[in-house]
Write a protein that holds these residues in place. Structure first.
Motif, PDB file in Angstrom:
ATOM      1  N   LEU A 120       0.830  -1.206   0.000  1.00 54.78           N
ATOM      2  CA  LEU A 120       0.000   0.000   0.000  1.00 54.78           C
ATOM      3  C   LEU A 120       0.866   1.258   0.000  1.00 54.78           C
ATOM      4  N   CYS A 123       2.052   1.954  -3.439  1.00 53.23           N
ATOM      5  CA  CYS A 123       0.999   2.587  -4.237  1.00 53.23           C
ATOM      6  C   CYS A 123       0.801   4.045  -3.843  1.00 53.23           C
ATOM      7  N   TYR A 124       0.853   4.304  -2.539  1.00 51.29           N
ATOM      8  CA  TYR A 124       0.603   5.663  -2.056  1.00 51.29           C
ATOM      9  C   TYR A 124       1.629   6.656  -2.599  1.00 51.29           C
ATOM     10  N   ILE A 133      -0.842   5.713  -9.518  1.00 49.83           N
ATOM     11  CA  ILE A 133      -1.268   4.928  -8.364  1.00 49.83           C
ATOM     12  C   ILE A 133      -2.131   3.749  -8.820  1.00 49.83           C
ATOM     13  N   VAL A 162      -4.592   5.673   0.726  1.00 51.82           N
ATOM     14  CA  VAL A 162      -4.378   5.265  -0.663  1.00 51.82           C
ATOM     15  C   VAL A 162      -5.652   5.507  -1.475  1.00 51.82           C
TER      16      VAL A 162
END
Length: 737
Positions: A120, A123-124, A133, A162
């Motif tokens: 995560l 992705c953030y 993202i 996120v």
């Protein structure tokens, strides 16, 4: 205890923390030779190698102890290594070394591939390393990880961060809806999820102009709270904007059923009326809904409820927009509207008391300096500085403004970078462009800080945010122009009109001072016209037929006016009626078919035209018509201007309210009186005359062609001089007061 090894480690750690990785590497290697069982040295040696640019050696180093450890020891070692790398990631993130932090997280992923929180984080921070993202979420199979495993250590706050970032930066990415839906299944913090989803839906629906996706976002949240009124209200609105009228109306009915207090009931009644009007039918329901809404507004005026919050207060201004589409009774309407606007302003100012006091103090400073001669600062506020009727029409004023005498600021609400060429034109054709979101106080702050002398609102009650800005009075002189009828907000000083668009008695029921320009309240230098895509033979219409056209959205379709139009078609042999405008296709067809049948007109003489995306094509396609039949009690405005520019005769019914006199003032300012009807009977008579008399149509077309060089309607430069003179006179009145 091995003192020598401890010293080696201390020195290695010191060099590592100082960023002297070459020296640290040498010492960690020596420490490992002396005590190979101390696994932390492998962790730090590998990290030092990585930070020194030796990525492959780092990976080999981290793997070295694993062959000597049992399964339990391996797990402990992996956790230790991940913790050390996590600490370094946090350090690098704090000093904004995102590419390095990103690289370390990729190594954590190799070491511990199922660490959902690390994934995560990857992705953030994807946007920090120029990645998308949504693409990272897809590539890393985040949704599958979440769905297939119960992660007790899943960081819900991070998960929502996120989601928030994804919906803020990439709301239309293919994975956005699926990810939002996945989050809905596991989140415990409903309040945080609420604000993320609502904000995203508003952004998608209004800024990105994608109401279908916005509705889907709201639907996902409503699985958690099926009766959340805030989400249901927006859902109804987005369904309507996405042309899913029946769904929008049903949700509006649900809102009516669930609404308890007066503010909620007014909002729900407006939604139902809005949906019914936009669909182009439901005439009986429209009449009843209009009466219900008026009664609720009267109740509001009588009760003056004290408990309305900012959201419900904002919703008080826009409902009245629907009523003039249904009836032409301005004195009654404005009596209600002015009182609602007064209540609205009182509430908005109460909710924003500190800001109001600040603005008042700043306006005193402007007042004290008003005695000096100066270049006037004019501020224009709108969310319509884009490909919108207001955007097309206001540009001539901007183009012709005298920059030696006036500073021109544009306050662009709901600005969307690079999404609209006309919006960028406005941003580049002013002294200062202020690109803003949808916060009323943020907009008001910008206006007040710029010390604007005259603030001109182009939205009126079509946007609640603009109403709130005007209500807190960030500028000493405030004016409404162009966007719609006056709002009735007491903080607004003037309403721009002309000799025709309002009757002489109008000042009796307007709270604003009506400022009448000498000729017209709007003028343009012309319109760009594209290549037509409509042909008579494509529509199975004979070349010698008389073609009538009405090009208005469902909002403006009134059964009485439609009945007049059918009477005209019936009386003109070999005539056809083209109907164009956004509405529910089946509902609008049944609406016209029923009235045609009642008036004895074959439905074979009706043609329903699709909308075209390009404004230039729309204007070119107007040329298929011999005569345009205007709507009433809500006339065309931009469409009337376009019709006159294309040299097509138009029939309009003049009423009493502003929106029932738009076509009248435009025709008068184009030098055309043929087609202006003062009664229902005259409307029908003019329509029949134009249909039967080709020479009359040619005469009007010729007059319109010649008017391009002489008429006030087509003289943007002269109009600008008149507006500027009005501004100077307003300022002089302010100075002398």
């Amino acid at each position: 205890m091995n003192t020598t090894n401890d010293n080696l480690q201390e020195k290695a750690d010191y060099y590592f923390n100082q960023g002297l990785y070459y020296d640290a590497i040498s010492l960690y290697e020596k420490a490992i030779l002396e005590q190979p069982e101390v696994t932390s040295n492998y962790c730090f040696l590998g990290l030092a190698l990585l930070l020194n640019g030796k990525e492959e050696e780092a990976q080999i180093t981290w793997m070295l102890p694993i062959s000597e450890l049992d399964e339990n020891e391996i797990n402990v070692y992996v956790e230790k290594l991940v913790n050390i790398l996590q600490t370094e990631v946090e350090k690098r993130t704090l000093i904004e070394e995102y590419h390095l932090a990103w690289a370390i997280r990729q190594h954590i992923r190799e070491i511990k591939p199922n660490d959902i929180n690390n994934l995560l984080h990857i992705c953030y921070f994807a946007d920090k390393v120029d990645n998308f993202i949504g693409d990272e979420l897809t590539k890393l199979n985040i949704i599958e990880y979440i769905q297939s495993s119960i992660e007790s250590d899943l960081d819900e706050a991070l998960l929502l961060q996120v989601l928030e970032k994804l919906l803020k930066k990439e709301p239309l990415h293919p994975i956005s809806l699926d990810f939002a839906n996945t989050c809905s299944k596991i989140v415990k913090d409903i309040s945080n999820y609420f604000y993320i989803m609502l904000s995203a839906a508003m952004e998608v629906g209004y800024t990105y102009k994608d109401p279908k996706t916005a509705a889907k976002l709201l639907e996902i949240y409503l699985t958690l709270e099926p009766e959340n009124l805030e989400f249901l209200r927006h859902l109804s609105s987005f369904y309507q904007d996405a042309s899913e009228y029946s769904k929008g109306i049903e949700i509006a009915k649900k809102c009516q059923f669930l609404s308890k207090d007066l503010g909620e009931k007014i909002a729900a009644a407006h939604l139902f009326l809005r949906g019914s009007l936009k669909s182009g039918g439901y005439s009986k329901e429209v009449s009843l809904a209009c009466s219900d809404l008026e009664e609720l507004l009267k109740q509001l005026i009588k009760e003056q409820p004290q408990h309305l919050d900012d959201v419900m207060t904002l919703r008080l201004m826009t409902p009245a927009f629907s009523i003039p589409h249904i009836k032409d009774t301005p004195e009654d309407f404005r009596n209600i509207q002015n009182q609602v606007a007064t209540f609205f302003q009182k509430n908005i100012q109460s909710l924003s008391q500190e800001k109001v006091i600040k603005y008042e103090n700043n306006l005193k400073i402007i007042k004290s300096a008003a005695k000096k001669e100066k270049k006037l600062k004019i501020g224009y506020l709108s969310y319509c500085f884009k490909q919108h009727s207001v955007g097309w029409l206001a540009r001539w004023l901007f183009q012709h403004h005298n920059r030696e005498k006036f500073e021109i600021n544009t306050y662009i609400a709901n600005y969307m970078l690079g999404q609209d060429a006309l919006q960028e034109w406005y941003a580049n054709n002013c002294t200062k462009a202020v690109k803003l979101g949808m916060s009323a106080l943020e907009i008001a702050d910008a206006i007040n800080e710029d010390e604007i002398d005259i603030l001109v609102d182009l939205d009126s009650i079509t946007l609640d945010i603009s109403c709130a800005v005007m209500a807190v009075k960030p500028a000493p002189i405030q004016v409404t122009w162009l966007g719609w009828d006056a709002s009735g907000i007491p903080a607004i000083d003037y309403y721009i009109a002309d000799p025709y668009v309002l009757p002489d008695s109008a000042q009796n029921y307007y709270s604003e001072k009506i400022w009448r320009l000498p000729n017209t309240y709007i003028a343009v230098d012309g319109f760009e016209v594209g290549i037509p895509t409509l042909r008579r033979d494509d529509l199975n219409i004979p070349s010698d037929a008389v073609v009538y056209l009405s090009a208005q959205r469902g909002y403006k379709r009134h059964p009485e006016t439609t009945r007049w139009q059918m009477k005209i078609i019936k009386e003109v042999p070999n005539s056809y009626f083209l109907i164009k405008g956004s509405a529910d296709e089946e509902v609008i067809k049944q609406f016209f078919y029923q009235i045609a049948e009642e008036e004895g007109v074959s439905i074979e003489r009706l043609r329903f035209l699709p909308n075209v995306a390009a404004e230039l094509t729309h204007r070119a396609n107007l040329s298929i018509a011999d005569v345009v039949l205007d709507t009433y009690p809500y006339n065309g405005a931009t469409t009337t201007l376009e019709t006159l520019w294309m040299g097509i005769p138009i029939v309009t019914r003049v009423g009493e309210q502003f929106v029932a006199r738009n076509s009248y003032t435009m025709m008068m300012n184009a030098g055309i009186e043929e087609g202006i009807a003062w009664t229902n009977e005259e409307y029908i008579e003019w329509g029949i005359r134009f249909g039967k008399d080709a020479k009359l149509r040619q005469k009007v077309a010729w007059k319109l062609h010649k008017s391009r060089q002489t008429a006030p309607l087509w003289n943007g430069k002269q109009f600008t001089l008149e507006m500027e003179k009005a501004y100077q006179q307003m300022w002089e009145i302010y100075r002398q007061s």
